[in-house]
Design an enzyme around this catalytic site. Structure first.
Site, PDB file in Angstrom:
ATOM      1  N   TYR A 146       0.837  -0.970   0.151  1.00  0.00           N
ATOM      2  CA  TYR A 146       0.267   0.136   0.099  1.00  0.00           C
ATOM      3  C   TYR A 146       0.465   0.898  -0.140  1.00  0.00           C
ATOM      4  CZ  TYR A 146      -3.709  -3.457   1.577  1.00  0.00           C
ATOM      5  OH  TYR A 146      -4.524  -3.859   1.299  1.00  0.00           O
ATOM      6  N   LYS A 195       3.786 -15.781   2.432  1.00  0.00           N
ATOM      7  CA  LYS A 195       4.094 -15.763   1.439  1.00  0.00           C
ATOM      8  C   LYS A 195       4.820 -16.512   1.030  1.00  0.00           C
ATOM      9  CE  LYS A 195       0.922 -17.858  -1.975  1.00  0.00           C
ATOM     10  NZ  LYS A 195       0.245 -18.635  -1.897  1.00  0.00           N
ATOM     11  N   ASP A 227      -2.911 -18.107   2.177  1.00  0.00           N
ATOM     12  CA  ASP A 227      -3.385 -18.620   2.016  1.00  0.00           C
ATOM     13  C   ASP A 227      -4.034 -20.054   2.565  1.00  0.00           C
ATOM     14  OD1 ASP A 227      -1.439 -19.377   1.259  1.00  0.00           O
ATOM     15  OD2 ASP A 227      -1.540 -20.757  -0.567  1.00  0.00           O
ATOM     16  N   ASP A 251      -4.925  -7.054   5.948  1.00  0.00           N
ATOM     17  CA  ASP A 251      -6.218  -6.563   6.144  1.00  0.00           C
ATOM     18  C   ASP A 251      -6.733  -7.246   5.613  1.00  0.00           C
ATOM     19  OD1 ASP A 251      -7.315  -4.157   4.972  1.00  0.00           O
ATOM     20  OD2 ASP A 251      -6.901  -3.846   3.129  1.00  0.00           O
ATOM     21  N   ASP A 255     -10.454  -8.720   8.953  1.00  0.00           N
ATOM     22  CA  ASP A 255     -11.895  -8.708   8.670  1.00  0.00           C
ATOM     23  C   ASP A 255     -11.856  -9.962   8.480  1.00  0.00           C
ATOM     24  OD1 ASP A 255     -11.869  -6.176   7.684  1.00  0.00           O
ATOM     25  OD2 ASP A 255     -12.707  -5.507   5.422  1.00  0.00           O
TER      26      ASP A 255
END
Ligand code: NAD
Length: 360
Positions: A146, A195, A227, A251, A255
């Protein structure tokens, strides 16, 4: 103890839920012998109305001069409010980004806890929920994809977009240290999510986290691919204590973790910097649709205040007392409208605050 708290009530339901959190803090002060000194700071729509900008330099300086910030929520009805008829950098939420940056809040912490009284709101099957879950997602907040270099341009006749995911070892180390410190106050388990089978940034992440872990021999560390983590959150959420991860993974996973608790009015959060300083706020927004009606659930804000006691003031016993009071009120069957269930008693914002304060 003398505790200096900058209070940002903000907009919408902000002032109502902050009032209840202060009520509970004052009760804590009375019982345990602490004084909370509050300094009101304007941010968001109310600051736009007063000064034309969502956060003034003076407001930021006032926040910095305190030990912690307790924030309600900022923003209005995005479709209708005049606060949104201006450039994005002058809208209420720009204040939030500015204060996070100004206070160097690089670590975001979002607990996901399932109260057994609210288990019906959890979208997972009962056999998956088991004895419930109690985890914290620690998300790096100021680096990664970001904030990396980005551009869109034509390359060899094709429009091409590039986003860059960059982390240096210091950025990784400081969030890892936070996560291990927090694990030491909890069940002493860190799951670092990356990852590393694909990304260089993840391989560095894993290496640095392993190094930091050496300073915390009591904490169990495991690494998990993102994942797999997304699956494990809905297959076996009870396995997690502290989940440590970079900005974009955090992020998404935070959620997902908050969704499985099922109730937005219950979710607290904190953003921390390298010192004990933190900004504590509910995970929900300013809910302009229910503002001023005395129906908002103040519990997320009250639990955020409990986090402030634990992480900025090291008042662990007092924080536990607030959490126990919330638990007691739920066990006794008191509910605000958003978490109302059959056989329970519906109360408003003010009464919920009174009930919790009375049980400290
Ligand atoms: P929201 O979280 O404010 O509301 C979503 C839904 O949840 C609404 O139906 C609302 O009534 C309900 N809700 C939220 N908090 C509740 C509570 N404590 N008790 C009972 N019900 C509650 O999200 P939104 O509607 O997308 O955004 C409203 C405004 O809040 C926007 O201006 C948005 O930009 C802003 N916002 C601010 C923050 C923040 O200050 N950190 C975070 C998210 C959104």
């Amino acid at each position: 103890m003398e505790c200096k708290v900058a209070v940002i009530s903000g907009d919408g339901i902000g002032p109502e839920i902050i009032r209840e959190a202060k009520k509970v803090l004052d009760k804590v002060g009375q019982i345990y012998g602490h004084t909370f000194h509050y300094t009101e700071v304007l941010m968001g729509g109310c600051s736009i109305d007063a000064y034309g900008v969502p956060l003034t330099d003076e407001a930021l300086e006032t926040a910095k001069a305190n030990d912690a910030v307790l924030l309600g929520a900022v923003g209005g009805d995005v479709g209708n409010s005049r606060w949104y008829q201006v450039a994005p950098n002058l809208r209420p939420e720009a204040g939030l980004l500015a204060i996070r940056k100004g206070l160097n809040l690089f670590a975001n912490m979002r607990p996901a806890y399932l109260y057994k009284e609210l288990a019906d709101a959890c979208p997972l099957k009962k056999e998956i929920i088991g004895d419930g879950f109690d985890m914290v997602i620690m998300r790096e907040l100021t680096g990664g994809l970001y904030f990396g270099e980005r551009y869109t341009k034509e390359i060899d006749g094709l429009m091409t977009a590039v986003d860059t995911l960059t982390y240096n070892e210091n950025e990784i180390r400081r969030i890892a240290v936070k996560a291990f410190d927090i694990a030491m106050k909890r069940r002493k388990k860190v799951t670092s999510v990356d990852k590393a089978n694909v990304l260089d940034s993840s391989r560095l992440w894993r290496k640095v986290v392993d190094e930091v872990a050496k300073d915390y021999p009591e904490v169990t560390l495991n690494h998990m691919l993102v994942d797999n983590c997304a699956m494990q959150l809905v297959m076996n959420p009870g396995q997690f204590d502290v989940v440590l991860t970079e900005n974009m993974f955090g992020d998404i996973l935070s959620d997902e973790a908050s969704m499985i608790t099922g109730s937005i009015g219950m979710l607290s959060s904190a953003s921390l910097n390298e010192t004990k300083f933190g900004m504590y706020e509910p995970s929900h927004g300013s809910a302009p649709d229910i503002a001023g009606k005395d129906i908002a659930n103040p519990i997320a804000t009250i639990l955020s205040a409990a986090m402030m006691l634990r992480y900025s003031f090291d008042l662990d016993q007092e924080a536990a007392a607030v959490e126990a009071a919330v638990q007691k009120v739920l066990t006794e069957g008191w509910r605000t409208a958003d978490i109302m269930a059959e056989g329970c008693t519906k109360v408003g914002t003010t009464e919920m605050g009174d009930l919790i304060a009375a049980r400290i």
